[in-house]
Design an enzyme around this catalytic site. Sequence first.
Site, PDB file in Angstrom:
ATOM      1  N   GLU A 143      -3.033  83.773  82.319  1.00 42.24           N
ATOM      2  CA  GLU A 143      -4.049  84.812  82.301  1.00 42.24           C
ATOM      3  C   GLU A 143      -3.710  85.896  83.319  1.00 42.24           C
ATOM      4  O   GLU A 143      -2.638  85.884  83.921  1.00 42.24           O
ATOM      5  CB  GLU A 143      -5.435  84.221  82.542  1.00 42.24           C
ATOM      6  CG  GLU A 143      -5.592  83.414  83.827  1.00 42.24           C
ATOM      7  CD  GLU A 143      -6.982  82.792  83.947  1.00 42.24           C
ATOM      8  OE1 GLU A 143      -7.925  83.555  84.259  1.00 42.24           O
ATOM      9  OE2 GLU A 143      -7.115  81.568  83.713  1.00 42.24           O
TER      10      GLU A 143
ATOM     11  N   ASP B 216     -13.982  71.883  81.236  1.00 42.16           N
ATOM     12  CA  ASP B 216     -12.831  71.896  82.132  1.00 42.16           C
ATOM     13  C   ASP B 216     -13.337  72.140  83.543  1.00 42.16           C
ATOM     14  O   ASP B 216     -14.322  72.835  83.756  1.00 42.16           O
ATOM     15  CB  ASP B 216     -11.796  72.946  81.719  1.00 42.16           C
ATOM     16  CG  ASP B 216     -12.330  74.360  81.700  1.00 42.16           C
ATOM     17  OD1 ASP B 216     -12.205  75.060  82.730  1.00 42.16           O
ATOM     18  OD2 ASP B 216     -12.870  74.787  80.662  1.00 42.16           O
TER      19      ASP B 216
ATOM     20  N   ASP C 126      -2.070  77.420  82.037  1.00 41.12           N
ATOM     21  CA  ASP C 126      -3.086  78.469  82.061  1.00 41.12           C
ATOM     22  C   ASP C 126      -2.392  79.800  82.327  1.00 41.12           C
ATOM     23  O   ASP C 126      -1.879  80.049  83.423  1.00 41.12           O
ATOM     24  CB  ASP C 126      -4.083  78.134  83.170  1.00 41.12           C
ATOM     25  CG  ASP C 126      -5.184  79.170  83.339  1.00 41.12           C
ATOM     26  OD1 ASP C 126      -5.099  80.252  82.721  1.00 41.12           O
ATOM     27  OD2 ASP C 126      -6.126  78.900  84.109  1.00 41.12           O
TER      28      ASP C 126
END
Length: 270
Positions: A160, A69, A158
Site C-alpha cells: 500500500e 485482521d 501488504d
Amino acid sequence: MAPHTRLRTLITRLGAVTITLAIAQVPVAEALPEGSADHYAGSQIAKHEGRDRTARQRPRTAGSVPGMDVSSHQGDVDWAKAWADGARFAYVKATEGTGYRNPNFTQQYNGSYHVGMIRGAYHFALPDRSAGATQADFFASNGGGWSRDGKTLPGAVDLEYNPYGDTCYGLDQAAMGAWVRAFSDRLVQRTGRHPTIYTSTSWWNRCVGEADRFGDTSPLWVAHYADVLGPLPHGWDYETIWQWRAAGLFPGDQNLFNGNDDQLHRVALG
C-alpha cells in the site's frame, strides 16, 4: 465463472505443493528504525483513499465468511469473544520491512488458532528499504510460515501507500512488479505457497499496473471501505478476501471471505 468455481481453480493450482514446515515461528519485538512506526493493513489506504463511515456490519450469508485482521494496535485480543461475535478467520501482522516484529504476534496468532479460527500472518512491505527476497526471508523466519493443517492461510504481503514518502516508493511499475515477484518467489521457496496479496485497486493500478499478472498464483485480499466493492486491481477477476471496514464488531479490521466455510478450509489446505 462463479466465484466458487474460480476459487476451486486456484486451490487446484496450489494443491500440488507438499509442505513439511512448522506451523509458526515466534518473533521477538524489535524496534523499527528511528522515525518509523508500526503500520497496520489499510492504515495508509484509509489515509489516502478515505473510508465510508456509513458502512454497517454486513450480515453473514451462504456466500461469504466473516473474518478480521489485527496488529500490535489491538494488543492482546479476546479471541473467544471474536469467535462468539462470528469471526471465523484472521490475518495477524507479523513483520514490517526487515526491522519490526509484532510484539503481540504469539498471543494473536496462536490465540486465534486455539479458539478455532483459520489464521495466517501478514508482512507490511517497504519496497524501498530492501529487496523483495530479503523481506520475504525476514517474514518467513518470523511468523510467515505455512503448514498443511487446514488451519493456516498462506502468508500475505501488504502492499500500500508509502508511509514515509513517494506513493510508489520511488519505483516505476516494472521495478515494483519485479519487487513483488521476488518476494513471491522467495516465499514459495520458503513455505511452498504463493503469498496472498493485500492491496487497494487504486494503489496497485498506479504502482504495479499490468507489469505482471499475480492473479494467476496469488489470492487477492483487497481493501475498499464501502458497501460496494467496486473494480478490482489489474490481474484479478475476483477477490478472495475483501477488507470492507476498518474496525467494528470484531477488534481490528473487518473482512469477508468470498466463499463458504469449506472453501476457506480448502484455501488453507492449499
